[in-house]
Write a protein that holds these residues in place. Structure first.
Motif, PDB file in Angstrom:
ATOM      1  N   ALA A 138       4.480   9.223   2.563  1.00 37.16           N
ATOM      2  CA  ALA A 138       4.170  10.551   2.042  1.00 37.16           C
ATOM      3  C   ALA A 138       3.437  11.312   3.147  1.00 37.16           C
ATOM      4  N   VAL A 139       3.679  12.605   3.237  1.00 35.08           N
ATOM      5  CA  VAL A 139       2.977  13.380   4.266  1.00 35.08           C
ATOM      6  C   VAL A 139       2.213  14.511   3.588  1.00 35.08           C
ATOM      7  N   GLU A 140       1.075  14.880   4.203  1.00 40.39           N
ATOM      8  CA  GLU A 140       0.241  15.942   3.651  1.00 40.39           C
ATOM      9  C   GLU A 140      -0.198  16.855   4.785  1.00 40.39           C
ATOM     10  N   GLN A 141       0.218  18.093   4.726  1.00 38.39           N
ATOM     11  CA  GLN A 141      -0.239  19.024   5.747  1.00 38.39           C
ATOM     12  C   GLN A 141      -1.654  19.502   5.453  1.00 38.39           C
ATOM     13  N   ASP A 142      -2.052  19.342   4.190  1.00 37.11           N
ATOM     14  CA  ASP A 142      -3.366  19.810   3.788  1.00 37.11           C
ATOM     15  C   ASP A 142      -4.352  18.630   3.808  1.00 37.11           C
ATOM     16  N   LEU A 143      -5.406  18.761   4.618  1.00 43.07           N
ATOM     17  CA  LEU A 143      -6.373  17.668   4.782  1.00 43.07           C
ATOM     18  C   LEU A 143      -7.011  17.296   3.444  1.00 43.07           C
ATOM     19  N   ASN A 144      -7.385  18.293   2.657  1.00 49.22           N
ATOM     20  CA  ASN A 144      -8.040  18.015   1.378  1.00 49.22           C
ATOM     21  C   ASN A 144      -7.173  17.161   0.467  1.00 49.22           C
ATOM     22  N   SER A 145      -5.897  17.556   0.343  1.00 47.24           N
ATOM     23  CA  SER A 145      -4.998  16.788  -0.541  1.00 47.24           C
ATOM     24  C   SER A 145      -4.855  15.365  -0.031  1.00 47.24           C
ATOM     25  N   ALA A 146      -4.831  15.211   1.294  1.00 48.42           N
ATOM     26  CA  ALA A 146      -4.677  13.864   1.859  1.00 48.42           C
ATOM     27  C   ALA A 146      -5.891  13.014   1.509  1.00 48.42           C
ATOM     28  N   VAL A 147      -7.086  13.545   1.769  1.00 50.32           N
ATOM     29  CA  VAL A 147      -8.311  12.751   1.602  1.00 50.32           C
ATOM     30  C   VAL A 147      -8.576  12.438   0.135  1.00 50.32           C
ATOM     31  N   LYS A 148      -8.200  13.373  -0.722  1.00 52.59           N
ATOM     32  CA  LYS A 148      -8.379  13.184  -2.171  1.00 52.59           C
ATOM     33  C   LYS A 148      -7.723  11.883  -2.647  1.00 52.59           C
ATOM     34  N   GLN A 149      -6.612  11.517  -1.989  1.00 52.83           N
ATOM     35  CA  GLN A 149      -5.836  10.355  -2.459  1.00 52.83           C
ATOM     36  C   GLN A 149      -6.293   9.034  -1.859  1.00 52.83           C
ATOM     37  N   ALA A 150      -7.194   9.112  -0.851  1.00 49.14           N
ATOM     38  CA  ALA A 150      -7.424   7.916  -0.020  1.00 49.14           C
ATOM     39  C   ALA A 150      -8.299   6.857  -0.671  1.00 49.14           C
ATOM     40  N   ASP A 151      -7.857   5.597  -0.594  1.00 49.39           N
ATOM     41  CA  ASP A 151      -8.736   4.462  -0.857  1.00 49.39           C
ATOM     42  C   ASP A 151      -9.274   3.943   0.483  1.00 49.39           C
ATOM     43  N   VAL A 152      -8.426   4.026   1.501  1.00 49.71           N
ATOM     44  CA  VAL A 152      -8.848   3.704   2.866  1.00 49.71           C
ATOM     45  C   VAL A 152      -8.388   4.842   3.759  1.00 49.71           C
ATOM     46  N   ASP A 179       0.837  -1.202   0.000  1.00 53.41           N
ATOM     47  CA  ASP A 179       0.000   0.000   0.000  1.00 53.41           C
ATOM     48  C   ASP A 179       0.866   1.244   0.000  1.00 53.41           C
ATOM     49  N   ARG A 180       0.332   2.291  -0.611  1.00 50.58           N
ATOM     50  CA  ARG A 180       0.983   3.589  -0.485  1.00 50.58           C
ATOM     51  C   ARG A 180       0.469   4.208   0.816  1.00 50.58           C
ATOM     52  N   LEU A 181       1.378   4.757   1.626  1.00 47.85           N
ATOM     53  CA  LEU A 181       0.989   5.268   2.945  1.00 47.85           C
ATOM     54  C   LEU A 181       1.138   6.788   2.981  1.00 47.85           C
ATOM     55  N   VAL A 182       0.069   7.445   3.428  1.00 52.48           N
ATOM     56  CA  VAL A 182       0.072   8.918   3.499  1.00 52.48           C
ATOM     57  C   VAL A 182      -0.402   9.313   4.893  1.00 52.48           C
ATOM     58  N   VAL A 183       0.254  10.311   5.491  1.00 49.07           N
ATOM     59  CA  VAL A 183      -0.158  10.765   6.820  1.00 49.07           C
ATOM     60  C   VAL A 183      -0.469  12.258   6.788  1.00 49.07           C
ATOM     61  N   HIS A 184      -1.606  12.597   7.408  1.00 52.61           N
ATOM     62  CA  HIS A 184      -1.930  14.006   7.622  1.00 52.61           C
ATOM     63  C   HIS A 184      -1.948  14.265   9.123  1.00 52.61           C
ATOM     64  N   ASP A 185      -1.311  15.345   9.554  1.00 49.83           N
ATOM     65  CA  ASP A 185      -1.344  15.762  10.956  1.00 49.83           C
ATOM     66  C   ASP A 185      -1.167  17.277  10.954  1.00 49.83           C
ATOM     67  N   ARG A 186      -1.616  17.903  12.058  1.00 52.04           N
ATOM     68  CA  ARG A 186      -1.483  19.366  12.070  1.00 52.04           C
ATOM     69  C   ARG A 186      -0.119  19.832  12.589  1.00 52.04           C
ATOM     70  N   ASN A 187       0.719  18.858  12.977  1.00 54.58           N
ATOM     71  CA  ASN A 187       2.051  19.212  13.495  1.00 54.58           C
ATOM     72  C   ASN A 187       3.120  18.884  12.457  1.00 54.58           C
TER      73      ASN A 187
END
Ligand SMILES: NC(=O)c1ccc[n+]([C@@H]2O[C@H](COP(=O)([O-])OP(=O)(O)OC[C@H]3O[C@@H](n4cnc5c(N)ncnc54)[C@H](OP(=O)(O)O)[C@@H]3O)[C@@H](O)[C@H]2O)c1
Length: 271
Positions: free
Chosen positions: A49-63, A27-35
């Motif tokens: 992969a890390v995403e500070q922006d919630l929208n960009s993170a969720v856009k990519q999610a399958d799970v 799986d490709r792993l992406v983390v969003h956090d506010r820190n």
């Protein structure tokens, strides 16, 4: 390859990432956090992969794994709801979401944020870091076999998975915490030091005393009762110790602790 997105990059996310890397997940792993600091650290340690922006993170999610503290769930889901409302991804594409938040029930998650999210719950522990975890999962009746399998397989990559009805999920959560073992280890080792052992010997003796028998019971065929009988000579030291511990309220202390955990879980549902 599918993309698993974690909302919240704290303790349990870090342990799950370690377990997934150990299992060589595809799986490709992406983390969003506010820190930003936590994101930098996770990126370095687990090559995610890390995403500070919630929208960009969720856009990519399958799970989507919701791994924020129970008190943050409302806030995160409100922000996520706004993002979905603003069309960050097609509403007709369902999104499989797994909440790790202790005590927060499926019906509340669905009320806070409904379709396109398909909610499930999972309760892993930091032991997934070593690949020897246990995770409870619970699904709504309507969830497809494919989605159930997807969630099951994700957690099975770092340990055993058990299906638990949601009505028993809080009880499982309170009983299944590796903190019980650490707490018992700390208490027994402290007592060993008070009895005259140095720190290392007290920890070594306590760790073997607590862990080895339990591991042997798990892998062996003997009943717990027969192992207890083998380890406790009538009139001997272990018998005297266990009897005094029971008389001093060992069972009562455990019951009280578990009752407090269950109350905490119920309070989380109201947060
Ligand atoms: N730890 C465990 O062993 C364990 C095991 C099973 C399940 N769980 C569950 O997993 C969840 C997370 O637990 P944890 O111990 O990993 O918590 P944690 O270490 O506090 O991590 C949560 C992370 O989410 C971040 N966060 C909170 N609100 C956010 C938001 N609106 N946007 C972006 N990031 C946000 C937090 O940032 P801030 O620090 O700035 O708030 C923190 O970095 C909890 O619901 C818990 O019940 C934990």
């Amino acid at each position: 390859m599918s993309t698993v997105v974690f909302l919240g990059g704290g303790r349990i996310t870090s342990a799950m990432l370690a377990g997934l890397r150990l299992a060589k997940t595809r799986d490709r792993l992406v983390v969003h956090d506010r820190n930003p600091g936590k994101l930098r650290d996770l990126k370095k340690r687990y090559a995610v992969a890390v995403e500070q922006d919630l929208n960009s993170a969720v856009k990519q999610a399958d799970v989507l794994i919701v791994a924020v503290r129970p008190s943050s769930v409302r806030e995160v889901l409100r922000t996520l709801g706004n993002a979905l409302g603003n069309g960050i991804r097609s509403i007709d594409r369902p999104l499989l979401a797994v909440s790790l938040a202790a005590g927060v029930p499926l019906r509340l998650l669905g009320k806070l944020l409904g379709p396109p999210l398909l909610w499930t719950r999972a309760m892993p522990s930091p032991l997934c870091r070593s690949g020897r975890g246990l995770t409870a999962v619970t699904f709504p009746r309507t969830l497809s076999r494919t989605d159930r399998k997807r969630v099951h397989d994700l957690f099975a990559s770092f340990g055993q998975v058990v299906g638990i009805p949601e009505s028993k999920f809080d009880a499982f959560t309170v009983i299944y915490s590796c903190s019980h073992g650490y707490h018992a280890l700390a208490t027994l080792a402290r007592t060993g030091r008070a009895a005259g052992l140095d720190r290392n010997t007290a920890l070594l003796a306590s760790a073997h005393a607590l862990a080895d028998g339990i591991v042997a019971w798990r892998v062996g065929k003997d009943s717990l009762e027969s192992l207890l009988e083998e380890a406790v000579t009538p009139g001997g030291i272990a018998a005297a110790t266990a009897t005094a511990m029971d008389a001093a309220g060992y069972g009562r202390a455990v019951r009280r602790g578990v009752a407090a955990g269950l109350r905490r879980a119920r309070a989380n549902a109201g947060k």
